[in-house]
Design an enzyme around this catalytic site. Structure first.
Site, PDB file in Angstrom:
ATOM      1  N   HIS A 199       0.832  -1.201   0.000  1.00 50.00           N
ATOM      2  CA  HIS A 199       0.000   0.000   0.000  1.00 50.00           C
ATOM      3  C   HIS A 199       0.871   1.258   0.000  1.00 50.00           C
ATOM      4  O   HIS A 199       2.063   1.206   0.325  1.00 50.00           O
ATOM      5  CB  HIS A 199      -0.906   0.004   1.215  1.00 50.00           C
ATOM      6  CG  HIS A 199      -1.962  -1.060   1.183  1.00 50.00           C
ATOM      7  ND1 HIS A 199      -2.983  -1.110   2.104  1.00 50.00           N
ATOM      8  CD2 HIS A 199      -2.151  -2.120   0.345  1.00 50.00           C
ATOM      9  CE1 HIS A 199      -3.764  -2.152   1.845  1.00 50.00           C
ATOM     10  NE2 HIS A 199      -3.264  -2.785   0.778  1.00 50.00           N
ATOM     11  N   GLU A 237       0.894   3.947   1.974  1.00 50.09           N
ATOM     12  CA  GLU A 237       1.451   4.322   3.272  1.00 50.09           C
ATOM     13  C   GLU A 237       2.584   3.377   3.686  1.00 50.09           C
ATOM     14  O   GLU A 237       3.584   3.820   4.258  1.00 50.09           O
ATOM     15  CB  GLU A 237       0.351   4.328   4.336  1.00 50.09           C
ATOM     16  CG  GLU A 237      -0.767   5.309   4.066  1.00 50.09           C
ATOM     17  CD  GLU A 237      -1.923   4.695   3.299  1.00 50.09           C
ATOM     18  OE1 GLU A 237      -3.046   5.200   3.407  1.00 50.09           O
ATOM     19  OE2 GLU A 237      -1.697   3.693   2.574  1.00 50.09           O
ATOM     20  N   CYS A 259      -5.939   2.041   5.713  1.00 47.85           N
ATOM     21  CA  CYS A 259      -6.628   0.821   6.114  1.00 47.85           C
ATOM     22  C   CYS A 259      -6.113   0.379   7.490  1.00 47.85           C
ATOM     23  O   CYS A 259      -5.210   0.990   8.063  1.00 47.85           O
ATOM     24  CB  CYS A 259      -6.418  -0.279   5.081  1.00 47.85           C
ATOM     25  SG  CYS A 259      -4.705  -0.898   5.032  1.00 47.85           S
ATOM     26  N   CYS A 310      -2.306  -0.226   7.448  1.00 44.00           N
ATOM     27  CA  CYS A 310      -1.482   0.979   7.356  1.00 44.00           C
ATOM     28  C   CYS A 310      -1.620   1.855   8.592  1.00 44.00           C
ATOM     29  O   CYS A 310      -0.640   2.455   9.048  1.00 44.00           O
ATOM     30  CB  CYS A 310      -1.838   1.761   6.099  1.00 44.00           C
ATOM     31  SG  CYS A 310      -1.443   0.866   4.566  1.00 44.00           S
TER      32      CYS A 310
END
Length: 225
Positions: free
Chosen positions: A65, A67, A94, A97
């Site tokens: 992801h 992040e 999410c 993250c």
């Protein structure tokens, strides 16, 4: 923040990273980390559907992801410099993250679009008070930036996945961003983002185009007219 030139540099870099992710076939989400002076320290993007990444970053896996690709670049020796740092993301982090941000001891989080389906920053239960103990400062969502993020995400979901997978995600976004979803569907039908990608149109121009169409939609104009 309805015009590209009005955006702060961190938000510009976030959306540029999100657009790069879209153009490379990954989920269009971008993130940056700024220091206490507001200077961009690191940046990254989603690379879930890509086979390559810069050394030390993640790709070709479900945890690649935006992040995460920022945070994995932070060395242990960097943490003393990050007091007061903020991580920006075009989408609400999410659960994965959000947890990684907390464990990285970054206290300031700013995100453009809320994510009712996969949210971490606004829905994660804090049964033992650990999250509260971190004294987080969370800013977001931001309505206009969120609509633009959902335009990118809606087009991506419709283009990459079948309806069985895409429809529930789009429906979840539509509750908060009906215009973003409608415009994402509209641009998907007329292939606007793919044309922009092929013609290497600067994302700042796309941002302003999206902003204009969002304004018209809010005023009641029918899409495509």
């Amino acid at each position: 923040m309805e015009n590209w030139n009005e955006l702060s540099e961190p938000w510009k870099r976030c959306f540029l990273q999100a657009w790069k992710a879209y153009c490379h076939g990954s989920i269009p989400i971008g993130a940056v980390l700024v220091d206490s002076e507001g200077e961009i320290f690191l940046e990254g993007r989603n690379r879930v559907h890509e086979l390559t990444a810069p050394e030390g970053q993640l790709c070709d896996c479900r945890i690649a992801h935006a992040e995460m690709n920022v945070l994995v670049q932070v060395k242990t020796s960097d943490y003393e410099k990050l007091s007061g740092a903020m991580i920006y993301s075009t989408m609400e982090p999410c659960i994965q993250c959000f947890g990684a941000i907390i464990l990285s001891r970054i206290k300031n989080i700013s995100f453009a679009a809320i994510d009712d389906k996969l949210a971490g920053a606004t829905t994660l239960e804090d049964r033992h008070g650990f999250i509260k103990s971190r004294n987080l400062n969370i800013a977001g969502p931001f309505s206009h930036l969120g609509e633009i993020q959902i335009i990118l995400r809606t087009d991506f979901l419709l283009r990459i996945f079948d309806s069985e997978y895409a429809d529930p995600l789009i429906a979840a976004h539509e509750k908060d961003y009906p215009i973003g979803v409608a415009l994402g569907r509209h641009y998907h039908r007329n292939n606007r983002l793919q044309v922009a990608k092929k013609e290497t149109i600067p994302f700042g121009e796309l941002f302003n185009e999206f902003s204009f169409d969002i304004k018209r939609a809010r005023e009641g104009y029918t899409l495509g007219k």
